[in-house]
Design an enzyme around this catalytic site. Structure first.
Site, short mmCIF file in Angstrom:
data_model
loop_
_atom_site.label_atom_id
_atom_site.label_comp_id
_atom_site.label_asym_id
_atom_site.label_seq_id
_atom_site.Cartn_x
_atom_site.Cartn_y
_atom_site.Cartn_z
CG ASN B 133 -2.68 -5.18 -3.13
OD1 ASN B 133 -1.94 -5.25 -3.58
ND2 ASN B 133 -3.23 -5.38 -1.54
CB CYS B 136 -1.38 -10.51 -1.74
SG CYS B 136 -2.40 -8.91 -2.04
CG ASN B 198 1.13 -2.06 -4.20
OD1 ASN B 198 0.62 -1.77 -2.51
ND2 ASN B 198 -0.15 -3.08 -3.86
CB THR B 199 3.82 0.30 -0.64
OG1 THR B 199 3.43 -0.75 -0.20
CG2 THR B 199 2.79 1.52 0.21
N GLY B 251 3.21 8.87 -3.65
CA GLY B 251 3.56 9.64 -3.53
C GLY B 251 3.06 11.49 -3.38
CB THR B 273 1.26 9.18 1.97
OG1 THR B 273 1.45 7.11 2.31
CG2 THR B 273 1.62 9.64 2.84
#
Lengths: 269, 310
Positions: B133, B136, B198-199, B251, B273
């Protein structure tokens, strides 16, 4: 899950009775459900406010689009309800006492008020905002019947000394001179503090002063309700933040680190 | 002859990693796997990407950590996690015992930290892959997120790859000018593939107080609101780097959403989500996918990959 009854109380709260045998079987004070609505992406959490046979009760105050939608359901409507979620609270033993501090329509308080007397628990209700009244109620509940009458409500300490209303722990009241501050049987007494965080903090301070267990229903923003998203974490004194949905949402006030007062708004009011 | 659902092949190969089906649980939306188990059998998914772990425990951001938006939500959790050692001791055994195909999301504040976390996971049973990830803040680069910079992304991925004993995927953000360049840097550093996206970074302001709504200030936007961005990002990288396996994320909540991301170039698709709204979403998609494909005469989901780019 089907709506079987809907009434509106004088406060504008919709009281919904849902036919939900599986949910009702597992429900207990302190647990909640999440409800999916067509007007929001995420489910919304609602306290379970009571159980009667196969039915459970929700008390829904319309504050946003999703709660307004739910509050507007009618008998016969089907709902997507997940639950019961969360951790049931430990109830006082028979012969004990429970002080319910907060608005009478608070779902958890209304359930406890209906449930506890039949279990031999003395219930005293008091508004959370009226701090001296909470203290009075607590002393009345906790002192043996033979004790002298509870003292008259103490005047709030001056703001400079006590910081009344700041939501910080401690220093809220000056105990009246000569009053018995510590009840003689605190073990069987429980305080449940609903209301705003500041009100809850005030009540928790009174309970801590008296050595009485105080439970606080927390209501952090919550996305999933089942423990996977970590949005509903509540800071605690004894470790990393805990998830309200799994470890609460009702938490022991002694564990909570009450937030500092919010910063002054940047926008002049 | 009519194709039956039973004859449809859902297996996909994410480079060296074979999954029984292309539906995976997205990091940070499925907890450790255990919390979701009362609602959905995690073993039925292609894989579970578990919530990011870091070298040291992290307490995360103050609340509020979440605010809903039209068609999505912003979150600012701050990577709260018990640290990799506690995760290995307490959470990994449950995943192994239950046969959950596990991808471990790892995060760090420095490139070296990605390597250190990967080293703690090296040789552990039950782990199919790591997902770095890299969205960050990099404390060695004024807090800019690794994924915004090809060199920083490459450094973090290279550190993880050097220490890991399983393939490493890089989860990238679409908040960049040239996503293909960042993906190429990840691949060049040894990533077996990329997770896109990622978001997206967002901000919500309380107009009554003039303050950010989230305790952490900014937050990551997820949900249906970002799906077209994810589809575009997947297509962009699939076109530039046709051989690089992609886990599409952003999504998706229906069979059609999963197929759309596959047709844009994804090999597997993460459900995130949507799990908050309906915990069994990912498993329901696994159930419904064969019938959907059979109805349209598609024998293998893998054959649909990048169809939209041909």
């Amino acid at each position: 899950v089907t709506v079987v009854q809907r009434v509106t109380d004088e406060d504008g709260v919709a009281v919904l009775r849902l036919h939900a045998p599986a949910l009702a079987a597992g429900a207990a004070p302190g647990t909640f459900v999440t409800v999916a609505t067509p007007v929001a992406l995420l489910r919304r959490p609602f306290w379970i406010a009571g159980v009667e046979g196969d039915a459970l009760t929700l008390r829904v105050r319309p504050v946003g689009a999703a709660s307004a939608w739910l509050a507007d359901r009618r008998p016969g409507d089907d709902l997507d309800v997940l639950g019961p979620l969360g951790r049931p609270i430990d109830l006082p033993p028979p012969g004990g006492a429970c002080v319910l501090a907060g608005p009478a329509g608070a779902p958890l308080l209304s359930w406890l008020a209906a449930l506890l007397p039949a279990r031999g628990v003395t219930v005293t209700a008091t508004p959370a905002g009226a701090a001296p009244a909470v203290r009075h109620a607590l002393l009345a509940a906790a002192l043996p019947a033979t004790a002298p009458p509870a003292p008259a409500p103490a005047a709030p300490a001056p703001a400079a000394a006590g910081g009344l209303g700041t939501g910080r722990r401690g220093g809220v009241w000056a105990p009246p001179a000569g009053a018995a501050v510590v009840p003689r049987r605190p073990a069987g007494v429980l305080v449940v503090a609903a209301g705003t965080p500041a009100e809850q903090a005030r009540v928790a301070a009174v309970a801590a002063e008296a050595g009485v267990r105080c439970l606080v229903p927390t209501q952090p923003a919550m996305a999933c309700g089942i423990g996977v998203c970590w949005t509903c974490a509540v800071p605690v004194a004894d470790g990393a933040p805990v998830r309200a949905c799994l470890d609460g949402p009702v938490l022991d006030a002694a564990r909570l680190t009450w937030p500092e007062p919010a910063p002054a708004p940047a926008v002049a009011r | 002859v009519t194709l039956t659902a039973a004859a449809v092949d859902l297996a996909v190969d994410l480079g060296p990693v074979r999954l029984a089906n292309p539906v995976v649980a997205a990091a940070g939306t499925f907890g450790t796997g255990r919390e979701a188990a009362p609602y959905v059998d995690p073993a039925r998914l292609g894989a579970v990407v578990v919530k990011s772990v870091t070298l040291e425990p992290r307490a995360g951001r103050p609340g509020p950590r979440m605010v809903e938006t039209p068609a999505g939500m912003l979150n600012a959790i701050g990577l709260q996690n018990p640290g990799v050692d506690a995760w290995v001791a307490h959470d990994l055994p449950w995943l192994v015992d239950h046969g959950i195909p596990t991808i471990v999301s790892i995060a760090g504040s420095t490139a070296a930290e990605y390597g250190a976390v990967a080293a703690r996971l090296a040789g552990r049973p039950g782990i199919l892959a790591l997902e770095a990830n890299v969205s960050c803040p990099n404390v060695e680069d004024r807090g800019r997120v690794f994924a915004r910079d090809p060199a920083a992304t490459g450094a973090a991925v290279a550190a993880a790859v050097a220490a890991a004993t399983v393939p490493v995927f890089a989860k990238l953000t679409a908040d960049v000018t040239d996503l293909a360049e960042v993906a190429a840097a990840a691949a060049g550093a040894g990533a077996a593939g990329v997770t896109l996206v990622n978001t997206l970074l967002g901000l919500a302001v309380d107009v009554e107080t003039g303050r950010p709504v989230l305790g952490g200030g900014t937050g990551g936007l997820s949900g249906p609101a970002i799906r077209p961005v994810a589809v575009r990002a997947v297509a962009e990288v699939a076109r530039a780097l046709p051989g690089l396996p992609i886990i599409g994320a952003g999504g998706a909540r229906t069979v059609a959403d999963v197929v759309e991301l596959v047709m844009a170039g994804a090999t597997a698709v993460a459900i995130g989500t949507a799990t908050f709204t309906a915990p069994a979403t990912a498993a329901r998609i696994v159930d419904a996918l064969p019938g959907w494909l059979a109805d349209r005469g598609h024998r293998r989901i893998a054959d649909l990959r990048a169809l939209a780019l041909r």
